[in-house]
Motif scaffolding. Structure first.
Motif, short mmCIF file in Angstrom:
data_model
loop_
_atom_site.label_atom_id
_atom_site.label_comp_id
_atom_site.label_asym_id
_atom_site.label_seq_id
_atom_site.Cartn_x
_atom_site.Cartn_y
_atom_site.Cartn_z
N ALA A 162 44.26 49.82 46.86
CA ALA A 162 44.97 49.75 45.59
C ALA A 162 45.20 48.30 45.17
CB ALA A 162 46.30 50.49 45.69
N ILE A 163 45.50 47.44 46.15
CA ILE A 163 45.72 46.02 45.85
C ILE A 163 44.43 45.40 45.31
CG2 ILE A 163 46.33 43.78 46.83
CD1 ILE A 163 48.05 45.30 48.87
N GLY A 164 43.31 45.72 45.97
CA GLY A 164 42.04 45.17 45.51
C GLY A 164 41.63 45.69 44.15
N TRP A 165 41.83 47.00 43.93
CA TRP A 165 41.47 47.59 42.64
C TRP A 165 42.36 47.04 41.54
CZ3 TRP A 165 37.47 51.36 42.64
CH2 TRP A 165 37.12 51.85 41.38
N LEU A 166 43.63 46.81 41.88
CA LEU A 166 44.55 46.21 40.93
C LEU A 166 44.11 44.78 40.60
CD1 LEU A 166 47.18 46.60 39.35
CD2 LEU A 166 48.41 45.73 41.35
N GLY A 167 43.65 44.04 41.62
CA GLY A 167 43.12 42.70 41.38
C GLY A 167 41.93 42.74 40.46
N ALA A 168 41.04 43.74 40.65
CA ALA A 168 39.88 43.89 39.77
C ALA A 168 40.33 44.18 38.34
CB ALA A 168 38.98 45.01 40.28
N ALA A 169 41.38 45.00 38.20
CA ALA A 169 41.88 45.32 36.87
C ALA A 169 42.47 44.08 36.19
CB ALA A 169 42.93 46.41 36.96
N VAL A 170 43.15 43.24 36.96
CA VAL A 170 43.71 42.00 36.40
C VAL A 170 42.60 41.06 35.96
CG1 VAL A 170 45.02 39.91 36.95
CG2 VAL A 170 45.87 42.14 37.69
N VAL A 171 41.60 40.88 36.82
CA VAL A 171 40.46 40.03 36.46
C VAL A 171 39.72 40.62 35.27
CG1 VAL A 171 38.23 39.15 37.25
CG2 VAL A 171 40.21 39.03 38.75
N GLY A 172 39.55 41.95 35.29
CA GLY A 172 38.88 42.61 34.16
C GLY A 172 39.63 42.41 32.86
N TYR A 173 40.93 42.42 32.94
CA TYR A 173 41.76 42.28 31.73
C TYR A 173 41.84 40.84 31.24
CZ TYR A 173 45.93 42.55 28.75
OH TYR A 173 46.81 42.47 27.71
N LEU A 174 41.92 39.88 32.17
CA LEU A 174 42.14 38.48 31.79
C LEU A 174 40.86 37.65 31.70
CD1 LEU A 174 45.28 37.64 33.98
CD2 LEU A 174 45.22 38.27 31.56
N VAL A 175 39.89 37.91 32.59
CA VAL A 175 38.72 37.04 32.70
C VAL A 175 37.53 37.56 31.90
CG1 VAL A 175 37.03 36.04 34.30
CG2 VAL A 175 39.45 36.19 34.96
N ILE A 176 37.19 38.83 32.08
CA ILE A 176 35.95 39.35 31.49
C ILE A 176 35.95 39.29 29.96
CG2 ILE A 176 34.54 41.45 31.23
CD1 ILE A 176 35.03 42.06 34.12
N PRO A 177 37.04 39.66 29.27
CA PRO A 177 36.99 39.62 27.80
C PRO A 177 37.04 38.20 27.23
CG PRO A 177 38.70 41.12 28.59
CD PRO A 177 38.29 40.27 29.73
N ALA A 178 37.30 37.19 28.08
CA ALA A 178 37.51 35.83 27.57
C ALA A 178 36.24 35.23 26.96
CB ALA A 178 38.04 34.93 28.68
N SER A 179 35.07 35.68 27.43
CA SER A 179 33.81 35.16 26.90
C SER A 179 32.71 36.17 27.17
CB SER A 179 33.46 33.83 27.56
OG SER A 179 33.00 34.03 28.89
N PRO A 180 31.55 36.04 26.48
CA PRO A 180 30.45 36.97 26.74
C PRO A 180 29.95 36.91 28.18
CG PRO A 180 30.12 35.83 24.66
CD PRO A 180 31.28 35.17 25.32
N ASP A 181 30.17 35.78 28.86
CA ASP A 181 29.76 35.66 30.26
C ASP A 181 30.94 35.81 31.21
OD1 ASP A 181 27.02 35.27 29.85
OD2 ASP A 181 27.30 33.13 29.45
N GLY A 182 32.02 36.41 30.74
CA GLY A 182 33.18 36.60 31.59
C GLY A 182 32.87 37.43 32.82
N TRP A 183 31.94 38.37 32.69
CA TRP A 183 31.57 39.21 33.82
C TRP A 183 30.93 38.39 34.95
CZ3 TRP A 183 26.46 39.83 35.42
CH2 TRP A 183 25.48 39.37 34.54
N ARG A 184 30.22 37.31 34.57
CA ARG A 184 29.60 36.46 35.59
C ARG A 184 30.66 35.73 36.42
NH1 ARG A 184 24.08 35.99 34.57
NH2 ARG A 184 23.43 36.45 32.42
#
Length: 459
Positions: A162-184
């Motif tokens: 749950a901690i890891g999945w929550l971390g993924a959700a935080v990164v998904g929410y803050l990092v990925i939408p920040a730019s078209p290459d946020g997923w990288r």
């Protein structure tokens, strides 16, 4: 004299481990394994957010992206089976470290992918490491945990998911939408397991039960003494195989090396257990990964903006933590079988409610039913990981846990591929009703498993 010695119980070291309190050494083992477990969850959870962004930035269709998820699960299926076999041959610790390195490096390489095809290949390699690591670590922790709280400790290990999945959700929410290459950038963060593996290799002990099964008695004795010292127990032992321990009144018996074959999982008393646990793993994998891998994309398809769908997913993920906490308490209070079946029934009801809420409900209903699904489903996972290693003897424990997980991953391959056609046939309602039915079937099969809570692990 030798005949008398050989007639005495052979499990003195494991008995000494079983009666220990939960010590600082146990906490260190749980934390070291748990952080690796959390990083695994981070990687698996992250791909759901990556798929959601690639559907927008690469204009990739749902069918193509479903293969990206399926490729990772295909690797996990192969990795789980191979990892379990290797863990019974080479040791739990060695395989744990190698798998962390493999999937950590492959995750970082995925950040450089320039097409769906290349990403698909790299996700398969990531899956090999990830699939092998999870059952191996569950086996290792189960073999060290004191008997009276063994199930609770394994559920706490699973709680790091749950901690890891929550971390993924935080990164998904803050990092990925920040730019078209946020997923990288997000995938580059997933390289952390490779660094963690070096630390783990230096500090984690090998399984005492594994060492005994391979005739490495002096190493096994040394590790038990360290755990006893952590509990304030000083053992007066000679270190010689077959010597009597005056403080414990038991024998350090000669345990011949035991060889295992995968076919042994379906021989004698293990056949029924293997069939039942394989079915439970298959059914739980199908509904869990079918729902959660596509969750952000489903919310985007329901009309929510990308950032909003990520926000909902983050909130829903928070419910995993109390789900694990409840399961950790109940596996020792109710037993493994009742806890697992109850949480699976709760998952079924929540899945159906979420499906109707996704179509006709308000934002509050979507989040509320999603949190219930998250609570019950991850609590069920905790109980499943607690019961699986207990079903098999030491020589088959890694193989048995890995084989069950590997068979389950077949469902995790199929589920992401079936989501798009099921959505086309009946939308989210049909999709989540199917998931609910599968959860009910899993609960029925789980109830037929033996109850092993508080009992000694079979040797």
């Amino acid at each position: 004299m030798s005949n008398i010695l050989n007639s005495l119980p052979r499990e003195s070291l494991t008995e000494r481990l079983d009666r220990l309190p939960f010590t600082r050494r146990h906490r260190s083992l749980l934390a070291g394994s748990g952080v690796g477990w959390a990083l695994d969850a981070f990687d698996v959870g992250l791909i759901s957010f990556v798929i959601a962004q690639l559907s927008v930035t690469w204009k990739a269709d749902a069918a193509s992206l479903s293969w990206v998820a399926a490729a990772g699960f295909a690797g996990m299926a192969v990795g789980a089976a191979l990892g379990g076999i290797l863990a019974d041959k080479l040791g739990r610790k060695q395989v744990f470290v190698l798998t962390l390195l493999l999937y950590g490096v492959a995750t970082g390489a995925s950040a450089l992918a320039w097409s769906v095809g290349i990403l698909l290949l790299l996700r398969f390699i990531v899956g090999l490491g990830l699939g092998a690591e999870l059952p191996v670590v569950a086996t290792l922790v189960s073999e060290f945990a004191p008997r009276r709280i063994r199930g609770r400790v394994v559920v706490l290990l699973e709680g790091f998911w749950a901690i890891g999945w929550l971390g993924a959700a935080v990164v998904g929410y803050l990092v990925i939408p920040a730019s078209p290459d946020g997923w990288r950038l997000a995938l580059l963060i997933g390289m952390l397991p490779a660094v963690w593996a070096v630390f783990v290799r230096l500090r984690m002990p090998e399984s005492v039960r594994f060492l005994q099964s391979k005739g490495r008695h002096a190493e096994a004795e040394s590790i038990v003494v360290q755990f006893e010292a952590s509990a304030g127990i000083v053992s007066d032992v000679s270190g010689a195989v077959g010597a009597v321990d005056p403080t414990q009144g038991s024998l350090h018996a000669v345990v011949p090396e035991q060889r295992s074959r995968l076919a042994d999982l379906f021989s004698g008393e293990w056949r029924r257990r293997s069939i039942l646990i394989w079915l439970v793993w298959f059914l739980v994998n199908f509904s869990y990964y079918g729902a959660f891998i596509w969750l952000p994309t489903l919310l985007v398809g329901a009309g929510f903006p990308l950032v909003k769908s990520f926000e909902f997913t983050l909130i829903i993920t928070l419910a995993q933590l109390p789900g694990y906490a409840a399961s950790a308490y109940l596996v020792e209070k109710w037993g493994r079988r009742i806890t697992l079946s109850t949480f699976l029934i709760g998952s079924a009801v929540s899945a159906v409610a979420f499906g109707f809420g996704a179509v006709n409900g308000s934002e509050a209903q979507i989040i509320g039913f999603g949190m219930l699904l998250s609570f019950f489903n991850l609590g069920a996972w905790g109980a499943l990981y607690a019961i699986t290693p207990e079903l098999y003897p030491t020589r088959l424990r890694g193989s048995g846990t890995g084989a069950a997980a590997g068979f389950g991953r077949i469902a995790s391959i199929a589920a992401p591929l079936l989501v798009p056609p099921l959505l086309g046939l009946g939308g989210p309602i049909l999709l989540f009703v199917v998931f609910g039915i599968v959860f009910v079937l899993a609960a029925g099969v789980a109830f037929a498993l033996p109850e092993l809570g508080g009992k000694k692990l079979p040797e």
